[in-house]
Design an enzyme around this catalytic site. Structure first.
Site, short mmCIF file in Angstrom:
data_model
loop_
_atom_site.label_atom_id
_atom_site.label_comp_id
_atom_site.label_asym_id
_atom_site.label_seq_id
_atom_site.Cartn_x
_atom_site.Cartn_y
_atom_site.Cartn_z
N LYS A 1 0.93 -1.17 -0.01
CA LYS A 1 0.15 -0.06 -0.04
C LYS A 1 0.78 1.44 -0.03
O LYS A 1 0.36 2.35 -0.63
CB LYS A 1 -0.74 0.27 1.40
CG LYS A 1 -2.05 -0.89 1.20
CD LYS A 1 -3.23 -0.67 0.25
CE LYS A 1 -4.28 -1.64 0.31
NZ LYS A 1 -5.36 -1.25 -0.44
N SER B 1 -9.19 0.43 7.69
CA SER B 1 -9.16 -0.16 9.30
C SER B 1 -7.86 -0.74 9.19
O SER B 1 -7.76 -1.87 10.03
CB SER B 1 -10.25 -1.20 9.20
OG SER B 1 -10.37 -2.29 8.32
#
Length: 277
Positions: A56, A85
């Protein structure tokens, strides 16, 4: 071919130039036991060794790095905001910290405490919301208004998708004779970037998506030829791929992903025992 999509090979190559001095070129490892079981050579692109522990950071850093140019063009961008989250929240927090920009991550109140702690460790401020799409959307909008920030979506932002596509560039460099690539799919940002990066240069390479049977929106979308999101939040141990593919990633997946494999919850548990959080 590329003009119809939100990312192109050129945008992936540009992302590589932006992030290559900061992120790791993660290793490609092999395993003879897996080779025997599969009756073919298997290569593992180890993004778990990437900064923040996942791929990411590639997309988050590419997106955050664009803010200087946006400010020079007159945009009053004072913070970055996202909802997450887990991995994207951590990655955006680190990317923003590197660029000296405040970051805010909207997190469901029932998210694991260890994931919240990791986001805070990288310097973001957490804003909790109820565990529903409506609450998430409303909370993000409120935070953006209050902070004069911009949303950096985890898988539908073109700059994020381009950043994830740098994995594909590395695969072609590290495994020149690759014949097929299997990519887990949630929102579709990673597989879309990889598909554009690889198919544009090596159209004969097969690109396959993999997802849980309990979160099979990508499989159903490919079967019917239209975007078919999950009707309700999926229940699966693979919590990183619960998100449905979106409007930006669907056209790429529709056209460039050759097939979708689904796996049962039991298969996931047997192959990847869940560590204690």
């Amino acid at each position: 071919m590329e003009s119809q999509y939100c990312v192109s090979l050129a945008s992936v190559q540009k992302a590589h130039m932006v992030i290559c001095d900061v992120v790791h070129q993660t290793p490609v490892l092999t395993n003879s036991t897996l080779d025997k079981r599969a009756d073919r050579k298997i290569f593992l692109k180890c993004e778990l060794f990437q900064k923040t522990g996942s791929f990411k950071i590639r997309g988050a850093l590419n997106a955050v790095s664009s803010l200087s140019a946006r400010r020079q063009n007159g945009e009053d961008v004072r913070a970055v905001v996202t909802h997450s989250s887990g991995n994207h929240g951590q990655a955006l927090a680190l990317a923003a910290q590197m660029q000296g920009i405040p970051s805010y991550v909207v997190v469901p109140r029932n998210a694991p405490a260890c994931k919240k702690a990791a986001i805070l460790e990288y310097g973001a401020q957490i804003v909790e919301c109820e565990p529903s799409d409506q609450s998430r959307t409303e909370t993000v909008s409120k935070v953006i208004m209050e902070t004069q920030g911009i949303l950096i979506h985890s898988n539908q932002d073109p700059l994020v998708i381009a950043g994830q596509g740098t994995i594909g560039l590395e695969i072609l460099q590290q495994v020149p004779d690759v014949q097929a690539v299997v990519v887990p799919v949630g929102g579709g940002g990673m597989i879309s970037g990889i598909a554009v990066a690889i198919k544009t240069q090596r159209p004969q390479v097969k690109i396959y998506a993999a997802e849980p049977e309990n979160a099979d929106d990508c499989y159903r979308s490919k079967q019917c030829g239209c975007l078919t999101p999950n009707a309700s939040p999926p229940v699966t141990v693979a919590d990183g791929v619960k998100t449905s593919i979106g409007e930006k990633t669907w056209p790429i997946i529709r056209d460039l992903v050759d097939d979708v494999f689904t796996v049962s919850e039991e298969e996931i548990k047997v192959s990847a025992p869940q560590p204690a959080c």
